[in-house]
Design an enzyme around this catalytic site. Structure first.
Site, mmCIF file in Angstrom:
data_model
loop_
_atom_site.group_PDB
_atom_site.id
_atom_site.type_symbol
_atom_site.label_atom_id
_atom_site.label_comp_id
_atom_site.label_asym_id
_atom_site.label_seq_id
_atom_site.Cartn_x
_atom_site.Cartn_y
_atom_site.Cartn_z
ATOM 1 N N HIS A 192 15.854 -2.208 15.555
ATOM 2 C CA HIS A 192 14.945 -2.524 16.658
ATOM 3 C C HIS A 192 14.280 -1.275 17.206
ATOM 4 C CE1 HIS A 192 15.630 -6.740 17.055
ATOM 5 N NE2 HIS A 192 16.905 -6.519 16.825
ATOM 6 N N ARG A 298 3.975 -11.842 9.524
ATOM 7 C CA ARG A 298 5.217 -12.094 8.771
ATOM 8 C C ARG A 298 6.009 -13.196 9.471
ATOM 9 N NH1 ARG A 298 5.042 -6.008 7.905
ATOM 10 N NH2 ARG A 298 5.363 -5.692 5.679
ATOM 11 N N GLU A 436 2.408 -9.016 -5.435
ATOM 12 C CA GLU A 436 3.492 -8.056 -5.202
ATOM 13 C C GLU A 436 4.525 -8.070 -6.318
ATOM 14 O OE1 GLU A 436 5.284 -8.850 -1.374
ATOM 15 O OE2 GLU A 436 5.205 -11.013 -1.634
ATOM 16 N N ASP A 460 6.490 -4.233 -2.223
ATOM 17 C CA ASP A 460 7.249 -4.880 -3.295
ATOM 18 C C ASP A 460 6.676 -4.572 -4.666
ATOM 19 O OD1 ASP A 460 9.507 -6.225 -2.228
ATOM 20 O OD2 ASP A 460 8.143 -7.570 -1.178
ATOM 21 N N CYS A 507 -1.779 -4.897 2.022
ATOM 22 C CA CYS A 507 -1.050 -4.997 3.290
ATOM 23 C C CYS A 507 0.317 -4.321 3.228
ATOM 24 C CB CYS A 507 -0.926 -6.443 3.739
ATOM 25 S SG CYS A 507 0.035 -7.452 2.615
HETATM 26 C C1 PEP Z 1 4.783 -5.897 0.711
HETATM 27 O O1 PEP Z 1 5.674 -6.216 -0.083
HETATM 28 O O2 PEP Z 1 4.031 -4.922 0.521
HETATM 29 C C2 PEP Z 1 4.600 -6.640 1.957
HETATM 30 C C3 PEP Z 1 3.581 -6.390 2.753
HETATM 31 O O3 PEP Z 1 5.529 -7.559 2.274
HETATM 32 P P1 PEP Z 1 6.955 -7.207 2.925
HETATM 33 O O4 PEP Z 1 6.958 -5.749 3.271
HETATM 34 O O5 PEP Z 1 7.085 -8.084 4.107
HETATM 35 O O6 PEP Z 1 7.891 -7.542 1.814
HETATM 36 MG MG MG Z 2 6.687 -8.124 0.107
#
Ligand code: PEP
Ligand code: MG
Length: 589
Positions: A192, A298, A436, A460, A507
């Site tokens: 957090h 998210r 991803e 990812d 992203c």
């Molecule tokens: C990613 O995998 O780049 C992504 C934005 O999703 P997360 O970080 O929530 O897995």
């Molecule tokens: Mg991801």
């Protein structure tokens, strides 16, 4: 001069005196056997304390709302849930009655047993939740024993807060105006304190091991939240170059220097800059930071940190709130709501997934396609919220086209259900998918026939391409966003998007790295979506470059000789940037 290395959990630089936060210290807890018949009195004390804490927590929620301008209150709602948890309270009562012990002793024992169970779990998310249990236990023990020590009140001037670790309550009770940075022995990027630090633009370094025993209160230290280091006893030269960095940071972050919307290039061209958000993170000030839309919501955070799944109504409220918020950023802002991306390192308590390899398991879209009731409920809630603004639905972790086709069918069924019940939704709602997984990039041309946009999740994509766990320090050297293999996949995705007239975003965290994010922009992505506090630097970098500059930048990796490594590519891009934008200096690190 000594430099300690830790985890860079929130970017930025700070120099200042150390404030050692030692928490409440050990609360002296009396433990004794009560005389027969006194058990009811103990339980009445417990009830009074629970009431008192409930009130405190409700007050705290108000304070947090005022301070952050919105509702980063889920963590305290979670504390209220722990406090009111029937099982936990039942166990405390059972212990008082069967062992005839005072309530402090029963509280300590029962919380201790629960803590031990959480600590055994492999999952960093659950281990982090031990902090929540500790937080509630300390509150209970303080109230029961009448212990009155408020260490946050001792922070009276701007300082770098050095602590073993910080609970969520401790973090928000510290006076924001006096926190220059956080440096903690423990903690992780999902803690957090890290989330709050990022949301409030406070540089933070975690996982420093033993910093609390290496510094003295008042000693001047340098904290580098971008590279994850803390420097003790800095020499004069280091101190003054750090001072320049802080000055640059201050200048870059001062929002008044924004001449045009974030993402505008020097020649008027555009690469949109959006923010990544999730329920529970304060959203105040996003507009000033330059966010013009929400590139990633998210949604799975609505599931985390609780025992039950959120129902349709709760989801609807949360999504509607986020959609309304997005409209404040710009009248034409879109908000991309990603459907439940659970699994891997995000496993809610309400979901029983036991897998030996959760990152490759029944996660994200796979989970939703095998739990269709959950999927339908979420789609209904998102569709209902879509009347409030411009919503896009995004599917995570798609690895084959069948998943997209199946998800599309379910979406159509849910739309027909809403139609038959006369419930309104945006009939033109668009869908997109995350790229991803390497197979998604390799099949992007085929995927493009089923969605309206792509968003590359480099967090990812790098992990799966390099087979390097994104959270494991031991393989961090293999986690290379600019590895030629990753670049090939990103380029394939962009090409497929362009050929099919699809919008494409990045992203993952790399979008916010000036060197890497600019490269994605140079390759032609339409949107870079990132934590809002990282927007100003990226916006200023883009505002200093023309499309022709970006075209030149895009060619750098291809101009390097065969055998080029990720490091070579990063160096070459970095050198170009430093030459082109000397005013950014080390902020390009
Ligand atoms: C990613 O995998 O780049 C992504 C934005 O999703 P997360 O970080 O929530 O897995
Ligand atoms: Mg991801």
């Amino acid at each position: 001069m000594t430099t300690l290395h830790g985890l860079a959990t929130a970017r930025g630089y700070a120099a200042g005196p150390v404030f050692i936060y030692r928490g409440d210290g050990d609360i002296p807890v009396p433990e004794y056997i009560v005389s027969p018949g006194a058990e009811d009195g103990e339980l009445a004390r417990l009830k009074r304390s629970i009431e008192e804490i409930r009130k405190d927590l409700e007050d705290l929620v108000k304070v947090v709302r005022e301070r952050t301008g919105r509702s980063d209150v889920r963590v305290f709602e979670c504390h209220l849930m722990i406090l009111e948890d029937e099982f936990l309270c039942g166990e405390i009562e059972k212990r008082i009655r069967s062992r005839h012990v005072n309530c402090e002793s029963a509280v300590r024992k029962v919380f201790g047993m629960h803590r031990a169970q959480f600590e055994k779990m492999n999952d960093p998310y659950f281990r982090e939740r031990v902090r929540d249990l500790d937080d509630v236990e300390r509150r209970l023990l303080k109230s029961l024993t009448g212990y009155r020590h408020n260490p946050h009140l001792d922070l009276k001037s701007p300082s770098i807060v050095v602590a073993d670790d910080l609970t969520p309550s401790e973090t928000v009770q510290l006076p924001r105006e006096y926190i220059l940075g956080f440096a903690t022995n423990g903690g992780s990027s999902t803690s957090h304190v890290a989330l709050l630090a990022r949301a409030l633009a406070i540089p933070s370094v975690a996982g420093l091991g033993n910093i609390t025993s290496r510094v003295c209160a008042g000693e001047e230290i340098l904290l580098d939240g971008t590279n994850g280091t803390v420097t003790l006893n800095p020499d004069t030269a280091t101190r003054s170059s750090f001072g320049r960095l802080i000055e640059q940071q201050r200048e870059i972050l001062s929002s008044s220097t924004f001449a045009s919307p974030a993402g505008t290039l020097k020649d008027g061209g555009e690469v949109k800059i959006y923010a990544n958000i999730h329920p529970g993170v304060p959203l105040a000030g996003y507009s000033e930071l330059g966010a013009r839309g929400i590139g990633l919501y998210r949604s799975e955070y609505l599931w985390l940190n609780r025992d039950t799944e959120p129902g349709e109504e709760e989801q609807f409220q949360a999504y509607s709130e986020a959609v309304r918020f997005s409209k404040q950023l710009s009248p034409t802002a879109t908000i991309t709501i990603r459907v439940l991306d659970i699994g891997g390192d995000k496993i809610p308590r309400s979901v029983s997934i036991k897998e030996s390899n959760p990152f490759l398991g029944n996660r994200s879209i796979r989970y939703l396609l095998t739990h269709r009731d959950v999927f339908r409920t979420q789609l209904r809630a998102i569709l209902r919220a879509s009347t409030e603004g411009r919503v896009i639905i995004m599917y995570p972790m798609v690895s084959c086209v069948e998943e997209l086709i199946e998800a599309g069918k379910i979406l159509e069924q849910v739309k027909s259900e809403l139609d038959s019940s006369g419930i309104a939704y945006d009939k033109n709602i668009k869908t997109g998918c995350m790229i991803e997984v390497p197979s998604a990039a390799l099949n992007a041309r085929e995927f493009a026939r089923h969605v309206s946009f792509f968003s590359i999740g480099t967090n990812d994509l790098v992990q799966y391409t390099m087979a390097a766990d994104r959270g494991n320090d031991a393989v961090a050297h293999l986690y290379q966003p600019l590895n030629p293999a990753v670049l090939a996949l990103v380029k394939m995705s962009i090409a497929a998007a362009k050929e099919n007239d699809l919008r494409i975003a990045v992203c993952g965290e790399s979008a916010a790295d000036p060197v890497v994010g600019t490269y994605w922009a140079a390759l032609g992505v339409d949107v870079l979506s990132m934590s809002a506090t990282y927007i100003p630097v990226m916006a200023k970098v883009l505002a200093s470059l023309t499309r022709a500059d970006l075209d030149e930048y895009a060619k750098i990796p291809d101009s390097l000789p065969p055998g080029t490594t990720a490091d070579d590519i990063f160096r070459a891009c970095h050198d170009w940037m430093v030459k082109k934008l000397p005013q950014f200096g080390d902020l390009l690190a």
